[in-house]
Design a protein around this motif. Structure first.
Motif, short mmCIF file in Angstrom:
data_model
loop_
_atom_site.label_atom_id
_atom_site.label_comp_id
_atom_site.label_asym_id
_atom_site.label_seq_id
_atom_site.Cartn_x
_atom_site.Cartn_y
_atom_site.Cartn_z
N ILE A 1 10.36 1.35 3.77
CA ILE A 1 11.18 2.37 4.44
C ILE A 1 12.06 3.10 3.43
O ILE A 1 12.16 4.33 3.44
N LEU A 2 12.64 2.32 2.52
CA LEU A 2 13.46 2.93 1.46
C LEU A 2 12.62 3.89 0.62
O LEU A 2 13.06 5.00 0.28
N LEU A 3 11.39 3.47 0.32
CA LEU A 3 10.48 4.31 -0.47
C LEU A 3 10.16 5.61 0.26
O LEU A 3 10.18 6.69 -0.32
N MET A 4 9.88 5.49 1.57
CA MET A 4 9.57 6.68 2.38
C MET A 4 10.74 7.66 2.36
O MET A 4 10.56 8.86 2.23
N ARG A 5 11.94 7.13 2.48
CA ARG A 5 13.14 7.99 2.49
C ARG A 5 13.30 8.70 1.15
O ARG A 5 13.67 9.88 1.11
N ARG A 6 13.02 7.98 0.08
CA ARG A 6 13.14 8.58 -1.25
C ARG A 6 12.08 9.67 -1.45
O ARG A 6 12.35 10.72 -2.00
N LEU A 7 10.86 9.38 -0.96
CA LEU A 7 9.77 10.36 -1.10
C LEU A 7 10.05 11.59 -0.26
O LEU A 7 9.67 12.70 -0.62
N ALA A 8 10.71 11.39 0.87
CA ALA A 8 11.01 12.52 1.77
C ALA A 8 11.97 13.51 1.12
O ALA A 8 12.02 14.67 1.52
N LYS A 9 12.71 13.05 0.12
CA LYS A 9 13.60 13.98 -0.58
C LYS A 9 12.82 15.08 -1.28
O LYS A 9 13.34 16.15 -1.53
N TRP B 1 6.18 16.42 7.59
CA TRP B 1 6.31 15.60 6.38
C TRP B 1 6.34 14.12 6.73
O TRP B 1 5.86 13.27 5.99
N LEU B 2 6.92 13.84 7.94
CA LEU B 2 7.02 12.43 8.35
C LEU B 2 5.61 11.87 8.59
O LEU B 2 5.32 10.72 8.26
N LEU B 3 4.75 12.74 9.14
CA LEU B 3 3.37 12.33 9.42
C LEU B 3 2.63 12.00 8.12
O LEU B 3 1.96 10.97 8.01
N THR B 4 2.78 12.88 7.13
CA THR B 4 2.07 12.63 5.86
C THR B 4 2.67 11.44 5.13
O THR B 4 1.95 10.64 4.54
N ASN B 5 3.99 11.31 5.17
CA ASN B 5 4.61 10.16 4.49
C ASN B 5 4.33 8.86 5.22
O ASN B 5 4.16 7.82 4.60
N ALA B 6 4.29 8.93 6.56
CA ALA B 6 4.01 7.71 7.33
C ALA B 6 2.60 7.20 7.03
O ALA B 6 2.35 5.99 7.03
N ALA B 7 1.70 8.15 6.75
CA ALA B 7 0.34 7.75 6.39
C ALA B 7 0.36 6.89 5.13
O ALA B 7 -0.50 6.02 4.94
N LEU B 8 1.36 7.14 4.30
CA LEU B 8 1.46 6.35 3.06
C LEU B 8 1.83 4.90 3.31
O LEU B 8 1.65 4.05 2.44
N LEU B 9 2.36 4.63 4.49
CA LEU B 9 2.74 3.25 4.83
C LEU B 9 1.56 2.29 4.62
O LEU B 9 1.72 1.22 4.06
N THR B 10 0.39 2.74 5.08
CA THR B 10 -0.79 1.88 4.93
C THR B 10 -1.18 1.77 3.47
O THR B 10 -1.77 0.78 3.05
N TYR B 11 -0.86 2.80 2.70
CA TYR B 11 -1.24 2.81 1.29
C TYR B 11 -0.40 1.82 0.49
O TYR B 11 -0.90 1.20 -0.44
N VAL B 12 0.89 1.70 0.86
CA VAL B 12 1.75 0.84 0.06
C VAL B 12 1.71 -0.62 0.51
O VAL B 12 2.16 -1.49 -0.22
N ILE B 13 1.19 -0.90 1.69
CA ILE B 13 1.03 -2.31 2.09
C ILE B 13 -0.15 -2.88 1.31
O ILE B 13 -1.25 -2.31 1.36
N PRO B 14 0.05 -3.94 0.56
CA PRO B 14 -1.00 -4.43 -0.33
C PRO B 14 -2.28 -4.79 0.42
O PRO B 14 -2.25 -5.33 1.52
N MET B 15 -3.41 -4.48 -0.23
CA MET B 15 -4.72 -4.70 0.37
C MET B 15 -4.95 -6.20 0.62
O MET B 15 -5.59 -6.58 1.60
N SER B 16 -4.42 -7.04 -0.28
CA SER B 16 -4.64 -8.48 -0.13
C SER B 16 -4.02 -9.00 1.17
O SER B 16 -4.49 -9.96 1.75
N PHE B 17 -2.93 -8.34 1.62
CA PHE B 17 -2.28 -8.76 2.87
C PHE B 17 -3.15 -8.41 4.08
O PHE B 17 -3.06 -9.05 5.11
N LEU B 18 -3.95 -7.33 3.92
CA LEU B 18 -4.74 -6.87 5.06
C LEU B 18 -6.18 -7.38 5.01
O LEU B 18 -6.99 -7.05 5.88
N ALA B 19 -6.50 -8.17 3.99
CA ALA B 19 -7.88 -8.65 3.84
C ALA B 19 -8.30 -9.50 5.04
O ALA B 19 -9.42 -9.36 5.55
N ILE B 20 -7.39 -10.37 5.49
CA ILE B 20 -7.75 -11.29 6.58
C ILE B 20 -7.98 -10.53 7.90
O ILE B 20 -9.02 -10.70 8.53
N PRO B 21 -7.04 -9.65 8.31
CA PRO B 21 -7.32 -8.89 9.54
C PRO B 21 -8.55 -8.00 9.43
O PRO B 21 -9.31 -7.88 10.39
#
Lengths: 200, 85
Positions: free
Chosen positions: B72-80, A115-135
């Motif tokens: 991180i807070l969001l991830m923890r909430r989703l993990a529930k 579950w950590l793997l699938t949720n960690a994948a979401l990290l890239t999804y929630v970081i706004p695209m405008s922040f990553l436009a330059i890189p």
């Protein structure tokens, strides 16, 4: 037994009326931007910034100019339409392929803390695209893809795949159930659902 | 259950609003006199309009100390597990 329905209490009617009114407000709120889009497209050029609710002289000239590429900066309209369709189709195909295969693998391998793997994948999804436009621009420039549709496809797939994995992971138990049965195992699947039967 | 749902919605909305580019760019364009820029529009302006990617990236990265704890807070909430995006 009487066929006469019991009178609806006044408070309930008031609540229903309030709900209908709220629904109407939300409906108008939702439809006004779409109406504005159409209004702008069918108005004369000088009326675009007026406060007209209804166009005084509705016309489809703007659509004709666009479709016939009748203006100097619209001369590549159909090529640009083709780009949009190509990019949309490629992103869809790649995202579906990567997302379903990854979630299937995570589901089948039963990775500890998967579950950590699938949720960690979401990290890239929630970081706004405008922040990553330059890189992203820098990366595509260094790969020589800055003037290529595949740069857009790569970026879009990067953003869409984590969400696809996350959503597909919710269907992983169905994959497990169907594959267990296909291999002829005597073990019963842990959970049978109507979706599992359809997969089979 | 609703508390978790509301928290996830609030966190997501905050995160996306922090990085919102389109609304600011097309409504005010950062003007007048650059007074309505947000970090996303300012970063893009510095990088592509002024041609200084270092300044743009620095402006954008300054939001990360706020953004990462929220994620991180969001991830923890989703993990529930009782709220799905």
């Amino acid at each position: 037994m009487s066929d006469i329905a019991a009178p609806v209490p006044f408070r309930q009617r008031l609540g229903d009326a309030g709900a209908v009114l709220l629904g109407l407000v939300i409906l108008v709120w939702t439809l006004v931007p779409i109406y504005e889009m159409i209004l702008v497209a069918v108005q004369e050029k000088e009326d675009v910034f007026s406060s007209n609710v209804w166009p005084p002289h509705p016309t489809i000239d703007s659509f004709l100019v666009v479709f016939h590429q009748g203006y100097w900066y619209l001369e590549n309209f159909w090529a640009q339409m083709g780009n949009s369709v190509f990019i949309g189709a490629m992103v869809t195909v790649l995202t579906l392929a990567i997302g379903t295969m990854t979630s299937f693998a995570i589901g089948r391998l039963r990775i500890p803390m998967g579950w950590l793997l699938t949720n960690a994948a979401l990290l890239t999804y929630v970081i706004p695209m405008s922040f990553l436009a330059i890189p992203f621009y820098r990366i595509m420039k260094s790969y020589g893809l800055a003037d290529n549709p595949w740069s857009v496809i790569a970026v879009e797939v990067t953003f869409a795949t984590p969400y696809a994995i996350f959503i597909s992971s919710n269907t992983a138990p169905r994959f497990r159930a169907s594959s267990t049965r296909r291999r002829g195992s005597t073990a019963r699947p842990r959970r049978r659902s109507s979706s599992a039967s359809i997969c089979r | 259950m609703l508390a978790n749902l509301y928290t996830v919605c609030t966190l997501l909305s905050t995160i996306w609003t922090l990085g919102d580019f389109n609304t600011v760019h097309f409504v005010s364009g950062g003007g007048p006199a650059l007074q309505t820029h947000v970090l996303a529009t300012l970063g893009i302006r510095d990088a592509f309009e002024l041609g200084d990617p270092r300044m743009g990236m620095a402006a954008v990265i300054s939001a990360l100390p706020l953004l990462i704890p929220l994620v991180i807070l969001l991830m923890r909430r989703l993990a529930k597990g009782d709220v799905h995006l």
